[in-house]
Design an enzyme around this catalytic site. Structure first.
Site, PDB file in Angstrom:
ATOM      1  N   LYS A 171       0.830  -1.203   0.000  1.00 16.66           N
ATOM      2  CA  LYS A 171       0.000   0.000   0.000  1.00 16.66           C
ATOM      3  C   LYS A 171       0.870   1.261   0.000  1.00 16.66           C
ATOM      4  CE  LYS A 171      -3.527   2.722   0.168  1.00 16.66           C
ATOM      5  NZ  LYS A 171      -4.550   2.730   1.212  1.00 16.66           N
ATOM      6  N   LYS A 239      -0.050  11.602   5.398  1.00 13.40           N
ATOM      7  CA  LYS A 239       0.314  10.560   6.364  1.00 13.40           C
ATOM      8  C   LYS A 239       0.892   9.334   5.660  1.00 13.40           C
ATOM      9  CE  LYS A 239      -2.617   7.636   7.420  1.00 13.40           C
ATOM     10  NZ  LYS A 239      -3.013   6.258   6.982  1.00 13.40           N
TER      11      LYS A 239
END
Length: 293
Positions: A171, A239
């Site tokens: 990811k 983030k």
């Protein structure tokens, strides 16, 4: 029918939980804000008053929360998932978090008799609503196979990519590619506009060639219209790029373009645009080009 506890009913979690209800499962939802839980009940799910209330009868627990500390709190606290779940329960974490935290969570689950897979998703709000998410799954093979029937409900591409934490590593790579694509699409749009080109026509032909991408297909029209309603917020992509750059540094891998886009995303966030869609990188390109007046 399986009883599924779904923790985190935000932009991504709410439609995912809805698809599981539509598939005939008994979904018990918990979210920090009550309106999201009420919406789940209207869809046909059940409400929980806390994490422990949601998971104590569940055979499967799915978490979709913003960041690594949120996962640790929800899962590992004294009133969290692992303290309250039934032995043998399956925990599917669809959050995007640090790979090392995913491994920590998986190890804690093993000690407490909970099967754990990390299954972060890609596809944004549209993918969640359309049940076409791409899901990269880390964990033991038998646990991944146990999770597959539920992941297949919400995703179109479900791939076991390795042991615990591997899903989060893939990811992170995904977020590098997506951010780079958005940044270059933003630059291309500003470039085309500066030359007075019909951007709708230009993007149509670009989309049919090697420059075509899912990012272009999903993001270009809204970017042309300067419509940045969040499907995936700048704050969250900031983030995620931090996760990617930290993991690259730990592995001794150079990611010069990724690191640069991470800085651009940080600058966009610092200028007060953290709540916008990540395609708002276009605003930063316009500013740097002196075309934001």
């Amino acid at each position: 029918m399986t009883t599924i506890a779904f923790i985190g009913l935000g932009i991504m979690g709410a439609p995912m939980a809805g698809h599981l209800i539509d598939a005939g499962h008994d979904v018990v939802g918990f979210n920090r804000s009550r309106p999201a839980v009420d919406a789940l009940v209207e869809r046909g799910g059940r409400a929980a008053s806390c994490v422990a209330d949601a998971v104590h009868e569940a055979e499967v627990v799915i978490t979709m929360v913003p960041d690594s500390p949120d996962v640790e709190e929800v899962v590992l606290s004294p009133e969290g998932v692992y303290a309250s779940a039934k032995p043998g329960a399956l925990h599917i974490d669809c959050s995007t978090i640090r790979p090392d935290v995913a491994r920590k969570v998986a190890a804690a689950g093993v000690k407490l008799g909970v099967r754990v897979v990390d299954a972060p998703v890609s596809g944004g709000e549209a993918g969640a609503k359309e049940a076409t998410l791409s899901i990269m799954v880390g964990g033991e093979a038998e646990d991944v196979e146990a999770a597959r029937p539920y992941l297949d409900v919400v995703g179109a591409t479900v791939v076991h990519v390795g042991p615990a934490g591997a899903g989060q590593t893939v990811k992170a790579a995904n977020q590098l590619v997506v951010a780079g694509n958005i940044q270059l699409l933003a630059e291309a749009l500003v470039f085309l506009e500066a030359h007075g080109v019909d951007t709708e026509a230009a993007l149509a032909v670009l989309g049919g060639g090697l420059a075509g991408s899912t990012v272009l297909n999903r993001k270009a029209a809204a970017m042309r219209a300067r419509e940045f309603t969040p499907g995936f917020r700048v704050d969250l992509h900031h983030k995620d790029l931090g996760i990617a750059t930290d993991a690259a540094r730990e592995a001794g891998v150079a990611i010069p373009i990724g690191a640069h886009v991470a800085q651009l995303m940080e600058a966009l966030r610092a200028t007060g645009h953290g709540e916008l869609d990540h395609s708002a990188l276009l605003l930063l390109v316009e500013q740097l080009s002196g075309r934001d007046l």
